[in-house]
Design an enzyme around this catalytic site. Structure first.
Site, PDB file in Angstrom:
ATOM      1  N   ASP A  65      33.964  33.357  29.884  1.00 12.55           N
ATOM      2  CA  ASP A  65      35.081  32.468  30.185  1.00 12.55           C
ATOM      3  C   ASP A  65      35.013  31.914  31.605  1.00 12.55           C
ATOM      4  O   ASP A  65      35.431  30.777  31.852  1.00 12.55           O
ATOM      5  CB  ASP A  65      36.429  33.127  29.898  1.00 12.55           C
ATOM      6  N   ASN A 123      33.902  39.429  42.471  1.00  8.93           N
ATOM      7  CA  ASN A 123      34.988  39.830  41.579  1.00  8.93           C
ATOM      8  C   ASN A 123      36.085  40.508  42.390  1.00  8.93           C
ATOM      9  O   ASN A 123      35.827  41.449  43.142  1.00  8.93           O
ATOM     10  CB  ASN A 123      34.471  40.823  40.531  1.00  8.93           C
TER      11      ASN A 123
END
Length: 483
Positions: free
Chosen positions: A238, A297
């Site tokens: 995604d 992240n």
């Protein structure tokens, strides 16, 4: 205008969106949204993959209602790293394990005993995360399921297989396994061999835009669509689809894909595999058209989502209004700390982190919410600054896409922290990127720059100018580093 269904699965919900694309137009409509609720079984935390597949079928049926039963293509994207195992008959061997499951605790050190961590990074370019597919496979090495497995399919590829009967491994998602060499954009054969990982478990690699089969007759009948309906491989991670939907008209941009996670970084032409990059915990994931998603992240809005869940689902708008009244940067935590990875007791864990670092302890919901948003903005600043230094590339603007674009306070705080203008939007970036890759495969849009130009012309965005200077953010950064 052609009609495309984007199946977009996030860590907490799934949706099927219908995109209508013309030469100068792009419209997105939600057809169906459904929850994604993991289940804790006696064996551990698992994805309810059958419920997700049912949601996909319901969504395709709803998409057909919107389009008179005609879809020009279907594409699927989801979160990364997790997978299902199939036996010799193609049957699923149990529900896929959730990346937040505890089975990978302590596994990385065993892997590094065979392939040192610096060598692993220079070969695969992936930052350390305990849930990377490589570590999951190492944790499952002696399991009965892996022993009986003939095929491994990452989550979007598994759902595509159930829809079409055809198997493949889409490249952008494969690059999150820590088994891909980002220089060759092929498997890291030497790494896999040394760790005893059988790459024969994986189906052949697919590129975004490749055909991935057609809907099975049974699926067409169940959804009421008019066949044949092709399935197209998209950026099935995604984040790859979301980065493709960054509406940048300039080259010197950074992006932050916000949602359960914040993925903050740059789009590059080649990976950065230096030791400094590894030490800074940056990752090199693959994007469209030979690009590299160079990013870090960050725990993201997961921190707030877990607090909201612990508080009994209060109204989010009221929490944000209360947070805006709390003094800025009173307390901050490291939003990338793995201590916040597991679910449960998030308000207490944030308070404990502040207490342990000698900062004022946030007590009210508004104070905890402000601590989270300040901490996320600070983490965004650190990622954008570090990425520029490590890649040797400057930035003039930060694009925020995804669910966090709805959070005006977070967007403004990020602009303030970075000292750069922030352009927020689109919210449904992953679905839009998914749709545009399908449309490009059918010749409706051009290259990546053409896709972004269409987005900039058709999708709303909000610009936030930095306020107040960055001195207080640098001080908070230093305070957090010194703890």
């Amino acid at each position: 205008m052609n009609s495309y269904a984007a199946v977009d699965l996030g860590a907490s919900s799934g949706r099927v969106m219908v995109g209508r694309v013309g030469a100068h137009s792009l419209e997105l409509t939600e057809a169906h949204r459904f929850p994604n609720r993991p289940v804790r079984t006696p064996e551990g935390l698992r994805w309810d993959i059958l419920s997700l597949y049912a949601g996909v079928l319901d969504g395709l049926r709803a998409a057909g209602v919107l389009t008179g039963g005609r879809l020009d293509s279907v594409g699927i994207d989801s979160w990364a790293v997790d997978y299902g195992l199939l036996d010799a008959d193609g049957a699923l061997l149990g529900n896929p394990v959730h990346y937040r499951d505890a089975r990978t605790e302590g596994v990385a050190e065993k892997v590094w005993a065979t392939v040192p961590v610096d060598e692993l990074y220079s070969s695969t370019g992936l930052q350390y995360a305990p849930f990377n597919t490589l570590y999951q496979l190492a944790a499952a090495r002696d399991s009965a399921q892996l022993a009986h497995a003939e095929r491994l399919l990452l989550v979007p590829d598994l759902l595509s297989y159930w829809l079409t009967g055809e198997q493949g491994t889409e490249l952008t998602n494969a690059s999150t396994t820590q088994l891909i060499d980002p220089r060759t954009r092929d498997w890291a054969y030497d790494i896999a061999s040394r760790l005893g990982i059988d790459l024969g478990l994986f189906a052949s690699l697919r590129q975004p835009g490749d055909p991935a089969g057609v809907l099975r007759d049974e699926v067409v009948e169940e959804t009421g669509l008019r066949g044949p309906v092709p399935v197209t491989a998209v950026g099935s991670h995604d984040t790859a689809s979301a980065v493709a939907a960054v509406p940048a008209v300039e080259e010197r941009f950074a992006y932050i894909c916000t949602g359960t996670w914040s993925l903050a970084g740059l789009e590059l032409d080649a990976p950065v595999l230096s030791e400094a990059s590894r030490a800074a915990n940056f990752t090199n994931e693959l994007g469209l058209d030979g690009t590299v998603r160079y990013l870090r992240n960050i725990m993201g809005l997961w921190l707030l989502q877990e607090c909201v869940r612990a508080w009994g689902e209060p109204e989010l708008g009221e929490l944000l209004r209360g947070a805006a009244r709390v003094p800025a940067l009173r307390s901050v935590v490291d939003a990338g700390d793995s201590a916040f990875l597991a679910p449960g007791r998030m308000p207490e864990r944030i308070a404990d982190a502040c207490r342990g670092s000698g900062q004022p302890v946030p007590e009210s919901r508004a104070e905890i919410t402000r601590c989270i948003l300040d901490s996320l903005a600070l983490a965004h600043r650190r990622a954008v600054c570090d990425a520029q230094e490590l890649a040797g590339r400057g930035v003039d603007v930060v694009h925020i896409v995804g669910g966090g674009t709805r959070n005006a306070l977070l967007c403004q705080l990020t602009a303030d922290a970075c000292g750069l203008p922030v352009v927020a939007g689109p919210t449904e970036a992953a679905a839009l990127g998914n749709v545009l890759v399908q449309a490009r495969a059918h010749g409706l849009v051009g290259d990546l720059a053409g896709m972004r130009g269409l987005l900039a012309r058709t999708q709303p965005s909000t610009r936030y100018e930095p306020q107040g200077g960055t001195a207080r953010w640098r001080a908070a950064e230093a305070r957090l580093a010194a703890r």
